[in-house]
Write an enzyme that holds these catalytic residues in place. Structure first.
Site, PDB file in Angstrom:
ATOM      1  N   GLU A   1       3.589  11.770 -10.246  1.00  0.00           N
ATOM      2  CA  GLU A   1       3.216  12.137 -11.620  1.00  0.00           C
ATOM      3  C   GLU A   1       4.162  13.170 -12.213  1.00  0.00           C
ATOM      4  O   GLU A   1       4.143  13.406 -13.413  1.00  0.00           O
ATOM      5  CB  GLU A   1       1.768  12.650 -11.644  1.00  0.00           C
ATOM      6  CG  GLU A   1       1.569  14.115 -11.228  1.00  0.00           C
ATOM      7  CD  GLU A   1       1.683  14.348  -9.720  1.00  0.00           C
ATOM      8  OE1 GLU A   1       1.888  13.379  -8.974  1.00  0.00           O
ATOM      9  OE2 GLU A   1       1.565  15.525  -9.310  1.00  0.00           O
ATOM     10  N   CYS A  42      -0.221  14.559  -2.579  1.00  0.00           N
ATOM     11  CA  CYS A  42      -0.151  15.919  -2.046  1.00  0.00           C
ATOM     12  C   CYS A  42      -1.503  16.350  -1.487  1.00  0.00           C
ATOM     13  O   CYS A  42      -1.944  15.791  -0.496  1.00  0.00           O
ATOM     14  CB  CYS A  42       0.369  16.881  -3.125  1.00  0.00           C
ATOM     15  SG  CYS A  42       0.912  18.454  -2.441  1.00  0.00           S
ATOM     16  N   HIS A  87       5.285  14.012  -5.409  1.00  0.00           N
ATOM     17  CA  HIS A  87       4.482  13.918  -6.631  1.00  0.00           C
ATOM     18  C   HIS A  87       5.041  12.889  -7.615  1.00  0.00           C
ATOM     19  O   HIS A  87       5.929  13.226  -8.412  1.00  0.00           O
ATOM     20  CB  HIS A  87       4.464  15.280  -7.335  1.00  0.00           C
ATOM     21  CG  HIS A  87       3.649  16.315  -6.633  1.00  0.00           C
ATOM     22  ND1 HIS A  87       2.338  16.574  -6.938  1.00  0.00           N
ATOM     23  CD2 HIS A  87       3.964  17.148  -5.611  1.00  0.00           C
ATOM     24  CE1 HIS A  87       1.874  17.536  -6.151  1.00  0.00           C
ATOM     25  NE2 HIS A  87       2.851  17.898  -5.336  1.00  0.00           N
TER      26      HIS A  87
END
Lengths: 993, 276
Positions: free
Chosen positions: B237, B106, B235
């Protein structure tokens, strides 16, 4: 000379921002433009070489792939009208601040005093627009005259060599600091004038109390000893006005209320706050005994409850209504970054984990003439949503829960509730993290942003109705990045044990933060001239009460001072030593060594006289409407799904990052297409544990028009019902109340004050009754009591509104339940009893009716049901669960079905009702404490055994066919609607906003 | 260096995702996953040289005030490291030359692109040739997206994967190349490692909302020619456990591990096999 750097998109690159502006101008003003393009302008007022300016323009200021730049010449071409919008002097310019830092990194030199970078935006309009229309566009949409200025040029007026004339919005001032003595030894009329003209918002009795204080010989003697005359200084008067403001002192909630009920029975209530709010929590905690999970209530910036042995939860919800009325973007942005500081500054400090937000607006489609100074509800909607978006997203805090409530009366003042939860270690070394205390000798340190004229009189301003003279300085614009840097720094400082106490600078500024912290030691000495200023020209009193954002005040022990300041410097956060805490007993401020404020701590904190407010409850003469049953139930249901209070808020929810921190387990949007309306959020704050936090809320101002007692009861039940729907543990849950009222003090301006005060009393009585019965302690809250608009003969008072926020625990997030139906064949059960309770309902409102039968809550019944539901959830018996609220059973069935992508077949004849009810009443009643659950057939026996003896009616099943089919009490088809059509009706109204 | 996989996550000035990125690294098997504030790097107390896997996390560097990650890129390029002659960007250059791994997510991806670390065609790590700009819809959005993986990509992180489902949360995620030639080079070299696609990961798509921002060629993430530098808008994560999936309450066959974790596992495996 100032440099002017203009940055624009290369030809052929889509200007998404320009296109959005074009669309919005069409919506707001009905002006259809062909094209809008935008250019960014940086006005650099600093001593730089041409090479340096060029390096900045081509480096950090522009993107070589898509943008082009021009220095000291225009970039605009092919347009009819150019509008350049920039900030007025002194308004927070976040982009300008970042641009300045970027140049400093580039050149390796710091800017000198007076140098700066100012940003503005050029809008290039084409398509049948003249200067008159452009003025309308600028004033009515692009800019807010309170904080911005604009310049309009037609194409032939733009100088092709120089471009738009340069304006540098630098604050210039040759004002010398002066301290004025205020003679209070004057007639009553003069006293009131002093209060009014000075924006002090103090009433006559309060002004007379100040008069008497100043006249006290002992006071005079003490003042003489520090070189002050008999008259109070402007610094003192302002400090008192802030501290004694309704906003800070909650005078209405602390007042003595003489209450008369409908039978004529009289009662004296000595402080609503102490009697009902503190009282409820006290009684609940006593009852909980060893199981008491409250750690810090009402005494700090936010409430603290236990999460587990090692961690504690912090929660606070604030309102930011008045500033949002004037500048929706800045007001809401400040609201969210402001409430972030509350949990952050609770105890020794906490890490923020999520935000919540609830807004109350008038319809964005409002199409009647607006009274003066009010912004159109659509602008308020847009600005507030964007402000919270920037504040929340940029701060890295997920927005996990919220709602939007509509009523025409919120055109007078919108309500903007912003909440933030945080988590803190139970202990920092030997110290309990939720406790703090400044020590004698600690230094007063201010960190973060600098002080400007922004937010001066915010506290007193929000203690008044919105009127002609409402000050523009009350508007502030938050700066999430400066705050983020400060939080990063302070978190390390906390873990190293470098300070004794911390609090935020919100309403009242230093006057409030230092004043309150000074109560720990019994006094302080504050040097106002040492405070860092954004620009020169502030008077000492302005420095004391400015509400400039992103600042925290700390008490730092002398032996830690060096380490604290060194860490601040390394992390590029400003920290300034402003004085010391002592036990002198005095609120003591100095300017350049001379005393400018010397008030006894006792007087400033305890001296405000208690208000006496009359309250008289007379129930309104209301009746139930006589309505024909709907001829077409499908159409009625679709109509309800499309009502603003019920329809999808997805366009807003998606603009908020609800997943940052990777802890959001039940998200705001759920279901097969990730677009169903979640009842509550579940958040997992620790990576090494599956324990979760559950957050939800209840709010139902429409019931206030019948009886605020039941409005309050319903808000509490709704909050708890949403909470339990996803799996929140009803035995480990706390509440927060946020009262937003219209002025309840009887006066010339408020002839119906006694009724409004009685409404307030009744809401408080319900708050006590239901919280104690449900075992939900209140841990914090806030009130905003002057939500009226009054200019000329026009008065708009908001409906009495309480947001009841709920926070608690789920032992294992893997047991959480979402609202969407899961698979065909699952059984649909309705928990609870349906009554003839449509007063204030969406169904009645859709037909222009209020009704009389407001929903009532049976707390004992609800609690028993919720506990059973908790057990069923823990045992894995529940496939889905959704609460019934606005629009009743019909809306809940539809939402469950289309969220899950399957149909539901249900029979009204199976619904447990209180007596015989007409079918439309069964479908649309808003009786409380009801939930719809689905259960897999193989879990049926277990589920029914658990709910034996309770109201859990098997009313239907989930179907493969994507149709919501509801049979009437005689078995006839009432509703038979495709779920995609129902979903479309629900999604359409606010999709484009 | 001992036999430990060492990951570093740079934090500060507006990063928001450092904690969950470090958590993902740890879950993927990294023995060390340090969150380091940029002030510590600039103070010279911590050096990039001591790590194998650099993570540039999501957030809003300096509020993205000058355009996403622009001010952040400027800082990394120009801020000096105390007590040395070098800038942080010099340490970064050395890190890349040492054959180590960098992943930007990002805002971290935006940062890599704007510094020129990606795509670095021809190995030129200081020249920006692509960008990430405002979403076609003109608004920030949080929604989940299906990503089709290019099986021929040299990308270390996506090795062996066909498709991943991850959330995007951005206002400036539209990928744009400076020329048709750049775009062609990216495609020809299979540097466009992940693209927005349909739910079955069959084909890239330009259709909103599957392609949430209008990215050219539906590009969601790119790598450099070595495959060791990788950036993406979605994302990873944010999906390391089953309960992160937006439909975990209804999809019974979801594995315990989330799809985003696979990217970190690939990184850790690479470090173990090549850098220890």
């Amino acid at each position: 000379m100032a440099w002017r750097i203009v940055v624009g998109l290369k030809d052929g690159v889509t200007d998404a921002r320009g296109e959005r502006v074009r669309r919005e101008i069409g919506h707001h003003l009905g002006i259809e433009l062909q094209n809008v393009r935008t250019l960014d302008v940086y006005t650099v007022d600093a001593l730089l070489s041409e090479e340096e300016v060029e390096a900045a323009a081509l480096g950090p200021f522009s993107d070589p792939v898509i943008q082009e730049v021009a220095i000291n010449r225009p970039l605009a071409h092919d347009f009819d009208i150019l509008i350049e919008v920039g900030f007025r002097p002194g308004v927070t310019d976040n982009v300008g601040r970042t641009a300045r830092e970027a140049i400093q990194y580039l050149t390796g030199r710091k800017f000198q005093g007076g140098e700066g970078v100012y940003t503005s935006t050029q809008y290039l309009l084409t398509g049948g627009v003249d200067k008159e229309a452009a003025e309308k566009i600028a004033a009515g949409f692009l800019a807010n005259g309170l904080i911005q200025r604009w310049n309009i040029l037609s194409a032939d007026e733009l100088d092709p060599a120089m471009g738009v004339p340069v304006t540098v919005p630098k604050v210039t001032s040759d004002v010398q600091p002066v301290v004025q003595a205020m003679d209070l030894n004057v007639a009553d009329e003069q006293l009131l004038k002093l209060s009014r003209d000075g924006m002090l918002a103090l009433n006559l009795e309060e002004m007379k109390t100040l008069q008497a204080y100043a006249a006290d010989p002992e006071v005079r003697q003490a003042r003489a000893a520090v070189g002050l005359g008999a008259d109070l200084t402007d610094v003192e008067l302002e400090a008192l006005a802030q501290t004694w403001s309704e906003h800070c002192k909650h005078k209405i909630f602390s007042a003595r209320i003489e209450y008369t009920d409908e039978t004529g029975k009289q009662e004296t209530i000595n402080s609503l706050f102490k009697t009902y709010i503190v009282g409820a929590t006290r009684d609940i905690r006593a009852k909980l005994g060893e199981k008491d999970f409250c750690l810090s209530v009402f005494k700090d910036n936010a409430g603290v409850i236990r999460f587990n042995d090692d961690w504690s939860l912090v929660f606070k919800v604030e309102t930011h209504n008045s500033p949002s009325a004037l500048d929706p973007y800045g007001g809401a942005l400040t609201g969210i970054v402001g409430v972030n500081r509350d949990p952050f500054g609770t105890g020794l400090g906490a890490r923020l984990i999520f935000n919540t937000d609830v807004f109350c607006f008038a319809s964005p489609f409002y199409d009647k003439p607006l009274p003066p100074r009010l912004l159109h509800p659509r602008r308020i909607f847009e600005g507030v949503v964007e402000g919270v978006e920037h504040g929340g997203n940029k701060s890295g805090v997920p927005t996990v829960n919220g709602s939007i409530v509509f009523d025409e009366r919120f055109a007078g003042k919108p309500l903007v509730y912003c909440g933030t939860a945080a988590i803190m270690p139970a202990r920092i070394g030997e110290r309990l993290c939720h406790e703090k205390k400044a020590q004698v000798g600690d230094h007063i340190i201010m960190t973060g942003g600098r002080i400007g004229k922004d937010g001066i009189h915010g506290a007193t301003f929000s203690s008044e109705e919105l009127h002609e003279g409402s000050p523009v300085t009350a508007v502030q614009i938050g700066d999430p990045i400066t705050q983020r840097r400060m939080f990063d720094f302070l978190t390390i400082a906390r873990d190293r044990g470098l300070y004794s106490s911390i609090t935020d600078n919100g309403a009242g500024g230093l006057s409030s933060s230092v004043g309150e912290m000074g109560e720990d030691t019994g006094g302080f000495e504050l040097h106002l001239d040492r405070a860092p200023l954004k620009y020169p020209g502030l008077q000492p009193w302005e420095i004391l009460i400015s509400e400039a954002q992103e600042r925290m005040t700390l008490a730092v022990p002398p032996h830690n001072l060096e380490a604290f300041m060194a860490l601040a410097a390394e992390m590029d956060v400003e920290a300034t030593d402003l004085g010391v805490f002592n036990d002198s007993g005095y609120f003591h401020c100095l300017y350049e060594g001379k005393t400018v404020c010397y008030l006894s701590m006792e007087f400033i904190h305890e001296g405000v006289p208690q208000m006496v407010i009359p309250a008289r409850w007379e129930p309104k003469q209301l009746s139930e409407p006589e309505l024909a049953q709907p001829a077409d139930y499908n159409a009625t249901l679709k109509g309800l799904l499309g009502r603003l209070d019920i329809c999808s808020k997805e366009s807003v929810v998606r603009r908020y990052d609800h997943e940052v921190q990777a802890g959001t387990v039940i998200k705001p949007l759920v279901g097969v297409a990730n677009d169903g309306p979640s009842d509550a959020a579940v958040f997992r704050p620790l990576f090494d544990s599956f324990e979760g936090v559950v957050v939800s809320h209840g709010i139902c101002p429409s019931y206030s028009d019948i009886d605020t007692y039941h409005m309050m009861a319903c808000a509490i039940d709704e909050g708890l019902r949403n909470y339990v729907a996803v799996g929140g543990d009803v035995e480990h849950v706390a509440g927060l109340d946020n009262f937003c009222w219209c002025d309840p003090v009887k006066s010339e301006k408020t002839p119906d004050g006694e009724y409004k005060a009685a409404q307030l009393v009744r809401a408080n009585k319900a708050l006590y009754d239901y919280c104690t019965a449900l075992g939900v302690p209140l841990i914090s809250g806030k009130d905003s009591m002057k939500n009226d608009y009054q200019i000329g003969d026009t008065k708009i008072s908001i409906p009495p509104t309480v947001l009841f926020s709920v926070i608690g625990k789920i032992e294992d997030v893997r047991q959480a339940v979402s609202m969407d139906v899961k698979r065909p064949g699952d059984l649909v059960y309705l928990l609870g009893v349906t009554r003839d309770e449509l007063g204030g309902s969406e169904y009645y409102a859709s037909q222009g009716q209020l009704g009389k039968n407001v929903p009532k809550v049976d707390a004992g019944y609800a609690l028993d049901l919720y506990k059973a539901l908790n057990r069923a959830q823990r045992e894995g018996l529940i496939a889905s669960c959704h609460d019934l609220s606005d629009g009743g059973l019909a809306v809940a069935l539809a939402e469950k079905a289309f969220a899950g992508g399957f149909g539901i077949r249900a029979e009204l004849g199976k619904v447990k009702t209180d007596g015989a009810l007409r079918e439309d009443k069964i479908l649309f009643s808003e009786s409380q404490s009801r939930l719809l659950v689905t259960v897999r057939p193989e879990k049926r026996a277990g589920f029914e055994a658990l709910f034996a003896g309770r109201d859990a009616a098997l009313i239907g099943e989930v179907t493969e066919a994507p149709v919501v089919e509801i049979l009437g009490t005689q078995g006839q088809k009432l509703v038979s609607a495709d779920i995609n059509q129902l979903k479309e009706a629900w999604q359409a109204p606010l999709r484009e906003l | 260096m001992s036999k430990q996989v060492k990951a570093i996550v740079i934090a500060g000035n507006g990063t928001n995702c450092e904690r969950e990125v470090a958590n993902a690294c740890r879950l993927a098997g990294a023995e060390v996953a340090d969150i380091v504030h940029v002030a510590e790097l600039l103070a010279g107390r911590v050096r990039l040289d001591d790590y194998h896997f650099l993570n540039l996390a999501g957030g809003f560097l300096d509020g993205d005030d000058l355009g996403s990650a622009k001010a952040g890129a400027n800082r990394l390029l120009h801020a000096p490291v105390k007590g040395s002659q070098e800038h942080l960007s010099d340490q970064l250059q050395r890190f890349v030359e040492d054959g180590k791994l960098v992943m930007g997510v990002c805002n971290g991806f935006q940062l890599m692109v704007k510094m020129g670390l990606l795509p670095a065609l021809g190995g030129e790590h200081r020249k920006q040739s692509t960008t990430l700009t405002f979403n076609e819809g003109g608004r920030f959005e949080d929604r989940w997206a299906y990503l089709k993986v290019d099986p021929q990509s040299p990308c270390i992180f996506t090795k062996g994967l066909e498709g991943v489902y991850l959330p995007i949360r951005h206002g400036e995620g539209k990928f744009v190349a400076d020329s048709a030639a750049t775009l062609k080079a990216l495609e020809d070299k299979h540097l466009t490692a992940v693209k927005y696609s349909d739910a079955a990961y069959q084909a890239p798509t330009m259709d909103y909302p599957l392609n949430p921002n209008g990215s050219q060629n539906a590009i969601a993430g790119i790598c450099d020619e070595s495959g060791r530098l990788f950036g993406l808008m979605p994302h990873p994560e944010a999906y390391v456990h089953r309960t992160h999936h937006p439909r975990w309450t209804r999809e019974d066959d979801l594995p315990e591990e989330g799809m985003g974790l696979w990217l970190y596992q690939n990184a850790v495996r690479f470090v173990r096999e090549n850098l220890l």
